[in-house]
Design a protein around this motif. Structure first.
Motif, PDB file in Angstrom:
ATOM      1  N   LYS A 219       2.956  30.204  -6.427  1.00  0.00           N
ATOM      2  CA  LYS A 219       3.522  28.854  -6.499  1.00  0.00           C
ATOM      3  C   LYS A 219       5.035  28.900  -6.692  1.00  0.00           C
ATOM      4  O   LYS A 219       5.756  27.997  -6.232  1.00  0.00           O
ATOM      5  CB  LYS A 219       2.881  28.073  -7.652  1.00  0.00           C
ATOM      6  CG  LYS A 219       1.366  28.019  -7.645  1.00  0.00           C
ATOM      7  CD  LYS A 219       0.816  27.132  -6.564  1.00  0.00           C
ATOM      8  CE  LYS A 219      -0.698  27.000  -6.683  1.00  0.00           C
ATOM      9  NZ  LYS A 219      -1.269  26.165  -5.619  1.00  0.00           N
ATOM     10  N   PHE A 220       5.520  29.933  -7.370  1.00  0.00           N
ATOM     11  CA  PHE A 220       6.941  30.038  -7.676  1.00  0.00           C
ATOM     12  C   PHE A 220       7.676  30.980  -6.730  1.00  0.00           C
ATOM     13  O   PHE A 220       8.855  30.770  -6.440  1.00  0.00           O
ATOM     14  CB  PHE A 220       7.128  30.516  -9.123  1.00  0.00           C
ATOM     15  CG  PHE A 220       6.479  29.635 -10.146  1.00  0.00           C
ATOM     16  CD1 PHE A 220       7.128  28.504 -10.620  1.00  0.00           C
ATOM     17  CD2 PHE A 220       5.211  29.912 -10.627  1.00  0.00           C
ATOM     18  CE1 PHE A 220       6.525  27.688 -11.560  1.00  0.00           C
ATOM     19  CE2 PHE A 220       4.611  29.106 -11.568  1.00  0.00           C
ATOM     20  CZ  PHE A 220       5.272  27.981 -12.038  1.00  0.00           C
TER      21      PHE A 220
ATOM     22  N   LEU B  19      15.114  22.359  -0.704  1.00  0.00           N
ATOM     23  CA  LEU B  19      13.989  22.886   0.067  1.00  0.00           C
ATOM     24  C   LEU B  19      13.060  23.719  -0.814  1.00  0.00           C
ATOM     25  O   LEU B  19      11.832  23.656  -0.670  1.00  0.00           O
ATOM     26  CB  LEU B  19      14.510  23.744   1.229  1.00  0.00           C
ATOM     27  CG  LEU B  19      15.010  23.012   2.468  1.00  0.00           C
ATOM     28  CD1 LEU B  19      15.579  24.014   3.475  1.00  0.00           C
ATOM     29  CD2 LEU B  19      13.909  22.197   3.117  1.00  0.00           C
ATOM     30  N   SER B  20      13.633  24.480  -1.728  1.00  0.00           N
ATOM     31  CA  SER B  20      12.822  25.294  -2.636  1.00  0.00           C
ATOM     32  C   SER B  20      12.006  24.416  -3.569  1.00  0.00           C
ATOM     33  O   SER B  20      10.828  24.694  -3.832  1.00  0.00           O
ATOM     34  CB  SER B  20      13.725  26.228  -3.443  1.00  0.00           C
ATOM     35  OG  SER B  20      14.477  27.068  -2.583  1.00  0.00           O
ATOM     36  N   VAL B  21      12.619  23.348  -4.076  1.00  0.00           N
ATOM     37  CA  VAL B  21      11.881  22.422  -4.935  1.00  0.00           C
ATOM     38  C   VAL B  21      10.748  21.758  -4.156  1.00  0.00           C
ATOM     39  O   VAL B  21       9.612  21.624  -4.647  1.00  0.00           O
ATOM     40  CB  VAL B  21      12.830  21.375  -5.537  1.00  0.00           C
ATOM     41  CG1 VAL B  21      12.050  20.320  -6.316  1.00  0.00           C
ATOM     42  CG2 VAL B  21      13.855  22.047  -6.450  1.00  0.00           C
ATOM     43  N   ALA B  22      11.060  21.351  -2.916  1.00  0.00           N
ATOM     44  CA  ALA B  22      10.017  20.751  -2.080  1.00  0.00           C
ATOM     45  C   ALA B  22       8.903  21.750  -1.786  1.00  0.00           C
ATOM     46  O   ALA B  22       7.721  21.382  -1.742  1.00  0.00           O
ATOM     47  CB  ALA B  22      10.631  20.240  -0.776  1.00  0.00           C
ATOM     48  N   ALA B  23       9.271  23.026  -1.587  1.00  0.00           N
ATOM     49  CA  ALA B  23       8.260  24.058  -1.346  1.00  0.00           C
ATOM     50  C   ALA B  23       7.350  24.236  -2.558  1.00  0.00           C
ATOM     51  O   ALA B  23       6.142  24.454  -2.412  1.00  0.00           O
ATOM     52  CB  ALA B  23       8.934  25.379  -0.987  1.00  0.00           C
ATOM     53  N   PHE B  24       7.917  24.152  -3.766  1.00  0.00           N
ATOM     54  CA  PHE B  24       7.100  24.271  -4.964  1.00  0.00           C
ATOM     55  C   PHE B  24       6.102  23.119  -5.066  1.00  0.00           C
ATOM     56  O   PHE B  24       4.913  23.333  -5.327  1.00  0.00           O
ATOM     57  CB  PHE B  24       7.981  24.305  -6.202  1.00  0.00           C
ATOM     58  CG  PHE B  24       7.211  24.189  -7.488  1.00  0.00           C
ATOM     59  CD1 PHE B  24       6.510  25.279  -7.987  1.00  0.00           C
ATOM     60  CD2 PHE B  24       7.170  22.996  -8.197  1.00  0.00           C
ATOM     61  CE1 PHE B  24       5.779  25.178  -9.163  1.00  0.00           C
ATOM     62  CE2 PHE B  24       6.452  22.888  -9.376  1.00  0.00           C
ATOM     63  CZ  PHE B  24       5.755  23.981  -9.854  1.00  0.00           C
ATOM     64  N   PHE B  25       6.576  21.893  -4.871  1.00  0.00           N
ATOM     65  CA  PHE B  25       5.669  20.748  -4.960  1.00  0.00           C
ATOM     66  C   PHE B  25       4.632  20.791  -3.837  1.00  0.00           C
ATOM     67  O   PHE B  25       3.480  20.361  -4.019  1.00  0.00           O
ATOM     68  CB  PHE B  25       6.455  19.441  -4.901  1.00  0.00           C
ATOM     69  CG  PHE B  25       7.130  19.099  -6.192  1.00  0.00           C
ATOM     70  CD1 PHE B  25       6.416  18.592  -7.263  1.00  0.00           C
ATOM     71  CD2 PHE B  25       8.490  19.290  -6.354  1.00  0.00           C
ATOM     72  CE1 PHE B  25       7.029  18.284  -8.466  1.00  0.00           C
ATOM     73  CE2 PHE B  25       9.125  18.978  -7.549  1.00  0.00           C
ATOM     74  CZ  PHE B  25       8.386  18.479  -8.596  1.00  0.00           C
ATOM     75  N   PHE B  26       5.031  21.303  -2.674  1.00  0.00           N
ATOM     76  CA  PHE B  26       4.065  21.435  -1.585  1.00  0.00           C
ATOM     77  C   PHE B  26       2.974  22.425  -1.959  1.00  0.00           C
ATOM     78  O   PHE B  26       1.774  22.164  -1.751  1.00  0.00           O
ATOM     79  CB  PHE B  26       4.780  21.890  -0.310  1.00  0.00           C
ATOM     80  CG  PHE B  26       3.850  22.183   0.828  1.00  0.00           C
ATOM     81  CD1 PHE B  26       3.378  21.158   1.631  1.00  0.00           C
ATOM     82  CD2 PHE B  26       3.445  23.481   1.108  1.00  0.00           C
ATOM     83  CE1 PHE B  26       2.507  21.425   2.685  1.00  0.00           C
ATOM     84  CE2 PHE B  26       2.581  23.759   2.159  1.00  0.00           C
ATOM     85  CZ  PHE B  26       2.120  22.723   2.944  1.00  0.00           C
ATOM     86  N   SER B  27       3.358  23.596  -2.498  1.00  0.00           N
ATOM     87  CA  SER B  27       2.369  24.608  -2.880  1.00  0.00           C
ATOM     88  C   SER B  27       1.526  24.173  -4.077  1.00  0.00           C
ATOM     89  O   SER B  27       0.411  24.664  -4.257  1.00  0.00           O
ATOM     90  CB  SER B  27       3.074  25.928  -3.198  1.00  0.00           C
ATOM     91  OG  SER B  27       3.963  25.770  -4.287  1.00  0.00           O
ATOM     92  N   GLU B  28       2.049  23.247  -4.882  1.00  0.00           N
ATOM     93  CA  GLU B  28       1.319  22.808  -6.065  1.00  0.00           C
ATOM     94  C   GLU B  28       0.333  21.682  -5.753  1.00  0.00           C
ATOM     95  O   GLU B  28      -0.801  21.679  -6.256  1.00  0.00           O
ATOM     96  CB  GLU B  28       2.302  22.361  -7.134  1.00  0.00           C
ATOM     97  CG  GLU B  28       1.692  21.649  -8.327  1.00  0.00           C
ATOM     98  CD  GLU B  28       0.805  22.549  -9.170  1.00  0.00           C
ATOM     99  OE1 GLU B  28       0.129  22.039 -10.067  1.00  0.00           O
ATOM    100  OE2 GLU B  28       0.766  23.768  -8.921  1.00  0.00           O
TER     101      GLU B  28
END
Length: 478
Positions: A368-369, A110-119
């Motif tokens: 983003k992070f 979920l955290s990885v998906a959140a990063f790509f979403f914010s990016e």
């Protein structure tokens, strides 16, 4: 072991989806309450409002996702503890840390998906949202005709209606004052006993009946003939057309909003920061060359930006000069100091603006992070906290999760403001809430792994009761 992992995953996914949708709905309602006055009464199409709500929902993910992870993790492990399922897992020889493995993996993804979403997705959503919201807020209200007053919403016209029927389309005793030809000193007023209005595309059409039109215009030759002409035209039926294109939603070019930091990805933010730093360095070099001619009593090393103060000769040289020479020297020095101050002041204001923009870009860069890190940190708090309090549902878990989320939100808000003001460094200010919550999560994980009764009310009652008895013994006379 796999069955236990599947049990934990199933117990987590459903509360997570439900809480995420609930939080998104609450945030969307807050958005509607905030901008309801800017959206009502402007004649927007239903799909325009739907688009705005979808874009607003996408921008709320940064706040909804960490709160949903915290709340769902407390609910999941609280329900497992309340139903003694955690006790059964521990009795099978499986520690709480091993039982957390599948959830840690899920939250990590979920955290990885959140990063790509914010990016990749959040900059696009912000661009669509803020551009559409800007156009919606500056949009004119939809055209309405009120009874008994002059309606000036249509450019170039003033319309007064004495009475309207219940259907809203039939008008009585109309007066239409044309203001479109005032630049030519022309005036036109139309009276009608009755009218029926309807809309055709971008035009409003009123079919007037039993009326008269008065039109006053200047003479043919304004230089030699100053007389004005008045025309009176009676009619049984007349069509009056009004242009309503200005009431339609006028979209602004989205490229005008791309300069905002919320619409940039990491590469664009880095590019802006590098270009701004180059401008700052170039400005420092220009300032150095600008003030150098004024510094007659300073020595500048070759190819160096450092300034060494050096006053040759006797320090009492000026005091030995006549008083008139001293006044002239002081006035010259004062004028040169003012000139330097005026030139540097304007450039210093520009440099401060550039530094402020750089700090704002660093805030968006760190966001983003921090979104991904916040999901992990809040999960480390929620999962052991649910195992300790052993309460599921939407009661106590909601209260506890809101308290911790408010702590996270307040600290992050203070850190972001301090970074923008230049009081804190971007790394410290933006990562401070993660640094505060992560040790709390590790402490709660340690307590949960050792079956701590951290939130047992009876334990605290006994503690204060024993503490009170100790003080009573000390108060007894010896």
């Amino acid at each position: 072991m796999k069955k236990i992992h599947l049990l934990l995953l199933r117990a987590f996914i459903r509360p997570f989806v439900v809480t995420f949708l609930i939080v998104m709905f609450v945030l969307l309602m807050l958005f509607l309450f905030k901008y309801i006055d800017d959206l009502i009464g402007k004649g927007f199409e239903w799909y325009t409002i739907l688009q705005l709500m979808l874009y607003a929902s996408a921008t709320n993910v940064a706040m909804a996702l960490p709160l949903s992870v915290l709340l769902s993790s407390i609910m999941t492990y609280g329900a497992l503890g309340e139903n003694y399922e955690l006790v059964a897992i521990k009795s099978a020889g499986i520690s709480l840390s091993r039982a957390l493995y599948p959830m840690v993996i899920v939250v990590f993804f979920l955290s990885v998906a959140a990063f790509f979403f914010s990016e990749y997705m959040l900059p696009v959503a912000n661009l669509k949202y803020y551009s559409l919201l800007y156009d919606a807020r500056k949009q004119k209200a939809s055209f309405l005709i009120s009874e008994g007053i002059f309606n000036n919403s249509i450019p170039g016209y003033s319309i007064r209606v004495k009475h309207k029927d219940k259907d809203g389309a039939t008008l009585h005793d109309l007066m239409i004052y044309s203001r479109a030809s005032l630049q030519d000193n022309n005036m036109a007023v139309t009276f009608a006993k009755e009218g029926v209005m309807f809309r055709a595309g971008d035009n409003l059409i009123i079919r007037l009946r039993d009326g008269v039109r008065y039109e006053e215009s200047a003479g043919r030759n304004n230089a030699s003939d100053q007389r004005q002409t008045l025309q009176r035209i009676r009619f049984k039926e007349r069509i009056q057309k009004f242009d309503l294109s200005s009431f339609n939603l006028q979209r602004t070019n989205e490229d005008e909003f791309r300069g905002a930091f919320q619409m940039m990805n990491l590469k664009q933010l880095n590019g802006f920061r590098d270009s701004s730093n180059k401008l700052v360095n170039l400005g420092l070099e220009r300032n150095f060359s600008l003030i150098t001619p004024y510094m007659k009593y300073f020595q500048f090393p070759h190819k160096s930006k450092t300034v060494k103060k050096y006053l040759p000769g006797d320090l009492n040289y000026i005091k030995k000069q006549p008083r008139d020479a001293q006044l002239v020297a002081m006035n010259n020095a004062l004028n040169e100091a003012k000139s330097v101050g005026e030139q540097v002041k304007l450039r210093a204001t520009r440099f401060e603006e550039l530094n402020h923009e750089v700090r704002r870009s660093r805030v968006e860069y760190e966001k983003k992070f921090t979104l991904s890190a916040a999901c992990i940190a809040l999960f480390l708090i929620g999962a052991p906290l649910g195992a300790i309090i052993r309460k599921g549902g939407l009661g106590l878990p909601v209260v506890v999760s809101i308290i911790f989320f408010l702590i996270y939100y307040i600290i992050s808000t203070i850190g972001e403001k301090s970074v923008k003001d230049g009081d804190w460094t971007p790394l410290f200010g933006m990562w401070m809430p993660i640094g505060v919550l992560t040790p709390i999560g590790l402490f709660l994980s340690y307590k949960a792994a050792n079956d701590s009764v951290l939130f047992d009310i009876e334990l605290y009652k006994r503690f204060f009761k024993n503490l009170g008895s100790i003080f009573k013994r000390k108060e007894l006379p010896q």
